[in-house]
Design an enzyme around this catalytic site. Structure first.
Site, PDB file in Angstrom:
ATOM      1  N   ASP A 102       1.085  -1.425   0.165  1.00  0.00           N
ATOM      2  CA  ASP A 102       0.223  -0.130  -0.126  1.00  0.00           C
ATOM      3  C   ASP A 102       0.863   1.398   0.145  1.00  0.00           C
ATOM      4  O   ASP A 102       1.693   1.930  -0.964  1.00  0.00           O
ATOM      5  CB  ASP A 102      -1.157  -0.505   1.170  1.00  0.00           C
ATOM      6  CG  ASP A 102      -1.818   1.128   1.600  1.00  0.00           C
ATOM      7  OD1 ASP A 102      -2.906   1.089   0.332  1.00  0.00           O
ATOM      8  OD2 ASP A 102      -1.803   1.237   1.937  1.00  0.00           O
ATOM      9  N   VAL A 152      -9.446  -3.962   1.010  1.00  0.00           N
ATOM     10  CA  VAL A 152     -10.091  -5.040   0.286  1.00  0.00           C
ATOM     11  C   VAL A 152      -9.613  -6.057   1.347  1.00  0.00           C
ATOM     12  O   VAL A 152      -8.706  -6.152   2.297  1.00  0.00           O
ATOM     13  CB  VAL A 152      -8.908  -5.178  -0.742  1.00  0.00           C
ATOM     14  CG1 VAL A 152      -8.965  -4.776  -2.425  1.00  0.00           C
ATOM     15  CG2 VAL A 152      -7.122  -5.610  -0.537  1.00  0.00           C
ATOM     16  N   ASP A 158      -7.568  -9.278   6.054  1.00  0.00           N
ATOM     17  CA  ASP A 158      -8.466  -9.311   7.326  1.00  0.00           C
ATOM     18  C   ASP A 158      -8.705  -7.992   7.223  1.00  0.00           C
ATOM     19  O   ASP A 158      -8.319  -6.837   6.994  1.00  0.00           O
ATOM     20  CB  ASP A 158      -8.338  -9.228   8.920  1.00  0.00           C
ATOM     21  CG  ASP A 158      -6.703  -8.692   9.186  1.00  0.00           C
ATOM     22  OD1 ASP A 158      -5.763  -7.726   8.428  1.00  0.00           O
ATOM     23  OD2 ASP A 158      -6.788  -8.027  10.633  1.00  0.00           O
TER      24      ASP A 158
END
Ligand code: 5GP
Length: 179
Positions: A102, A152, A158
């Site tokens: 990310d 997501v 999770d």
């Protein structure tokens, strides 16, 4: 559980096919080498289990745990090793296996940390990649899927420790965050 999913982003079939392709590419690139797969807990566990079986070279499997997100969906930028490797890294060919990149902050920290332990080589393999969110540059060698800037879950990923066992990668409904 599926009722909390707004959209399936990557199906179980697409995950399986892409993991096989990545395993074949890794096997070819490491044709004469043994691999030390370094899985980043906990999100990478399911991908790593499938990827390891798609690699035809000898592999050793080890894990690191770092703290990054907690139950929140935004990166703190603070990275701390919670569980270190059991294996000695010096002279080994490391393949870091991540669920998702990310901001890149987690991986940048891990990459630099592992490089300092004098391995023979370090490569990065990620199942998912959100390049639009990158804050620091990391050299990604194997990329499963480039995805948009959505939070997501599934296939290891999770939200507040839920949804890791979904067989696909999906986007959560906004109302699932508050429950
Ligand atoms: P980074 O340090 O690159 O910002 O974040 C990496 C870690 O943040 C991943 O290993 C994962 O644990 C978490 N993360 C980043 N984006 C997502 C996402 O969309 N869904 C989930 N479940 N975790 C994410």
């Amino acid at each position: 559980m599926d009722k909390d999913i707004k959209e399936v982003l990557v199906s179980a079939e697409a995950l399986a096919a892409r993991t096989r392709e990545m395993g074949a590419a890794i096997s070819a690139d490491y044709a004469d080498k043994d691999i030390l797969m370094v899985g980043v807990l906990r999100g990478a566990v399911i991908f790593m289990a499938d990827l390891a079986r798609a690699i035809s070279r000898p592999v050793t499997i080890d894990f690191m745990a770092v703290s990054s997100y907690g139950a929140s969906t935004s990166s703190s930028g603070v990275v701390r090793i919670v569980k270190d490797l059991d294996e000695d890294v010096a002279g080994r060919h490391l393949l870091i296996v991540e669920d998702i990149i990310d901001s890149g902050l987690t991986l940048k920290y891990l990459y630099d940390n592992l490089q300092s332990r004098k391995p023979a080589s370090v490569r990065i393999c990620t199942l998912l990649n959100k390049p639009s969110r990158r804050k620091v540059d990391v050299p990604v060698d194997y990329n499963g899927f480039t995805i948009p800037d959505d939070f997501v879950v599934g296939y290891g990923l999770d939200y507040a420790e839920k949804y890791r066992n979904l067989p696909f990668v999906g986007v959560l409904k906004p109302e699932a965050y508050s429950s």
